[in-house]
Design an enzyme around this catalytic site. Structure first.
Site, PDB file in Angstrom:
ATOM      1  CD1 TRP A 224     -33.823  59.966  97.582  1.00 33.81           C
ATOM      2  CD2 TRP A 224     -32.084  61.216  96.945  1.00 33.81           C
ATOM      3  NE1 TRP A 224     -32.680  59.201  97.718  1.00 33.81           N
ATOM      4  CE2 TRP A 224     -31.598  59.942  97.342  1.00 33.81           C
ATOM      5  CE3 TRP A 224     -31.161  62.167  96.504  1.00 33.81           C
ATOM      6  CZ2 TRP A 224     -30.254  59.605  97.286  1.00 33.81           C
ATOM      7  CZ3 TRP A 224     -29.812  61.830  96.460  1.00 33.81           C
ATOM      8  CH2 TRP A 224     -29.379  60.554  96.856  1.00 33.81           C
ATOM      9  CG  HIS A 225     -30.364  65.895  96.808  1.00 30.38           C
ATOM     10  ND1 HIS A 225     -30.922  65.500  95.617  1.00 30.38           N
ATOM     11  CD2 HIS A 225     -29.029  65.704  96.673  1.00 30.38           C
ATOM     12  CE1 HIS A 225     -29.971  65.103  94.799  1.00 30.38           C
ATOM     13  NE2 HIS A 225     -28.811  65.207  95.411  1.00 30.38           N
ATOM     14  N   GLY A 226     -33.007  66.256 100.671  1.00 28.64           N
ATOM     15  CA  GLY A 226     -33.082  66.703 102.050  1.00 28.64           C
ATOM     16  C   GLY A 226     -34.447  67.244 102.420  1.00 28.64           C
TER      17      GLY A 226
ATOM     18  CG  PHE B 275     -28.097  64.056 100.922  1.00 28.74           C
ATOM     19  CD1 PHE B 275     -28.835  64.993 101.624  1.00 28.74           C
ATOM     20  CD2 PHE B 275     -26.959  64.474 100.276  1.00 28.74           C
ATOM     21  CE1 PHE B 275     -28.442  66.321 101.658  1.00 28.74           C
ATOM     22  CE2 PHE B 275     -26.566  65.801 100.305  1.00 28.74           C
ATOM     23  CZ  PHE B 275     -27.309  66.728 100.992  1.00 28.74           C
TER      24      PHE B 275
END
Length: 511
Positions: free
Chosen positions: A363-365, A511
């Protein structure tokens, strides 16, 4: 449009606030003012993507209505009696649905259709996230694989990542799941749901607000008073100070080290770069959360806290109870519990924990460094549950805090590095006190001063835990004149720095 830009501070923000105060006598009018302002705020940065968000909002509303219509008479759906249902009640409601679904003789006819509608809504939202955030990453890796097999490569699409897309998608999913579980009723009007999605204080980088946590406030549309303004603006000023005086200065220090050839760095430089980033990401992201919570409070809304002194944590589990609380809560309620939580044996519990934080890394990157960071945190959460927390609890709190922070700092190395190769090289230097730089980096003294000040603030937070009944908020109220005067001066200094230096976007805008 950034919260600390002159355009927001001196034009957009005051104009919206005055409209809300003086032309919002009627509740519906206040909702219209806030919704229109939020749409303009987002469209200023994302004039094209906003059209897609509008389309997905319309789909959410339609899907939620279909789910609610099929829920009538369904015994697995607990009717929405109040928007104040707790996380535990939400989990129990979800578990009740799962339990009844597993018994073939008790499954209602409409439940399969409700699941299909929910799946449609969730997949449609995730498709937005996957397309904009991960298409390039997937294509890049596929291209590398094909070339490794001596096959023709593919074109790598260049897709711009819309600001805040991850936060928007996660919040929209909570609405659909909440309606499916019976935790909340469908939004009473498209305007209220649109306001939930676009509410500008939290729109770009959170906190991630669950629909059932704020639906009642949006329906009531509170009218802000003087106390709301004072408390909210003080919190907003604190966020600006954190961002401009601390985070941006620390960012320059981190960028200086991470941009260097790792082979020319030494033990001291590697630790300096990672520590710069460790404090940068905390002051940057908690600063944004402070601004969001403060702005919302100025309009009369209460958003849940997103940080609780994370660098005083005595384990990784404790750290994730304190860091990005809204994301951890979202993962627990909308991923960990549906996976089975801790109800299917120890081995499955450990797997569920690891999957959740592996997903958090994704999810973060869209990069292997973020994936490694998520997997790394997942491993230590499992180790915490196996034995590490018990071992740390036997140690003095300060020692447990040091050990937990070393684990966190190693994780931040993966998070900040431009590649797994760079992360590995930096960690090797950090583990070798005899490594000396072949080309020492000249670090400006102001970067060191700010880093030491940031460290001192975190140590003060640690020490405050030893003072019985100590509370930073009550202490600020007790010495309101002195604390507000100091905060105001720091705020003015931060604005002056912000006007003089190039703007640096918030880390979590990516994000």
């Amino acid at each position: 449009m950034l919260f600390y830009e002159p355009l927001f501070l001196f034009l957009f923000g005051p104009a919206v606030y005055l409209l809300y105060l003086f032309f919002g006598e009627v509740r519906a009018r206040r909702a219209v003012i806030l919704f229109a302002a939020s749409v303009v705020f987002y469209a200023w940065s994302e004039p094209v993507f906003i059209l897609l968000v509008f389309a997905s909002v319309a789909l959410d509303l339609f899907v939620a209505q279909r789910i609610a219509a099929l829920s009538i008479g369904d015994p697995t759906v607990i009717p929405d009696a109040s928007h104040k249902r707790s996380d535990r009640e939400s989990r129990l409601a979800s578990e009740a649905v799962s339990a009844l679904d597993s018994r073939s003789g008790l499954r209602p006819a409409g439940n399969d259709m409700r699941k299909l509608w929910l799946a449609l809504g969730v997949v449609a939202n995730l498709a937005i996230l996957v397309y904009y955030k991960y298409t390039g990453f997937l294509a890049l890796n596929l291209d590398a694989l094909l070339k490794a097999l001596t096959l023709p490569g593919i074109n790598i699409p260049q897709i711009a990542l819309p600001i805040g897309v991850s936060f928007i998608v996660f919040e929209k999913i909570t609405y659909l799941v909440d309606v499916y579980r019976g935790v909340t009723a469908p939004a009473r009007s498209p305007l209220l749901y649109g306001l939930y999605v676009f509410f500008f204080p939290k729109l770009l980088a959170g906190p991630i607000i669950k629909y059932h946590d704020i639906a009642r406030q949006f329906e009531a549309m509170p009218h802000a008073d003087v106390d709301d303004f004072i408390v909210g603006f003080s919190r907003f000023m604190l966020g600006v100070v954190k961002k401009l005086l601390f985070a941006d200065t620390l960012a320059s220090g981190a960028d200086l080290i991470f941009a260097h050839d790792v082979s020319s760095l030494g033990f001291a430089e590697a630790w300096a770069g990672v520590l710069f980033f460790t404090f940068q990401i905390y002051f940057d992201f908690s600063g944004y959360s402070d601004m969001a919570i403060g702005l919302a409070r100025m309009f009369g809304f209460r958003l849940l806290e997103n940080f609780n002194m994370p660098y005083v944590a005595t384990s990784i589990t404790d750290f994730w109870r304190r860091w990005h609380i809204s994301l951890t809560s979202w993962i627990r309620e909308y991923l960990y519990f549906p996976l089975g939580g801790n109800r299917r044996g120890e081995a499955r519990t450990y797997l569920n924990l690891w999957i959740c934080f592996f997903a958090s890394g994704i999810w973060h990157g869209a990069a292997w460094t973020y994936i490694a960071w998520g997997a790394y945190n997942g491993v230590f959460l499992v180790l915490d549950r196996l034995f590490l927390v018990n071992r740390l609890q036997r140690a003095p709190d300060w020692l447990a805090n040091v050990i937990a922070m070393i684990i966190v700092i190693v994780g931040w190395t993966f998070f900040r590095a431009t590649s797994l190769t760079q992360a590995g090289a930096l960690l090797a230097l950090m583990a070798n006190p005899w490594a000396h730089a072949s080309a020492p980096v000249a670090i400006p003294p102001e970067y060191v001063v700010v880093a030491l000040t940031a460290a001192a603030i975190c140590v003060a937070q640690r020490l405050s835990l030893y003072v019985k009944d100590f509370n930073w908020g009550s202490a600020a109220q007790r010495y309101a004149l002195a604390s507000n005067s100091a905060l105001s001066m720091l705020f003015l200094a931060a604005l002056a720095k912000g006007l003089a230096d190039p703007f640096k976007p918030f880390i979590y805008f990516r994000f």
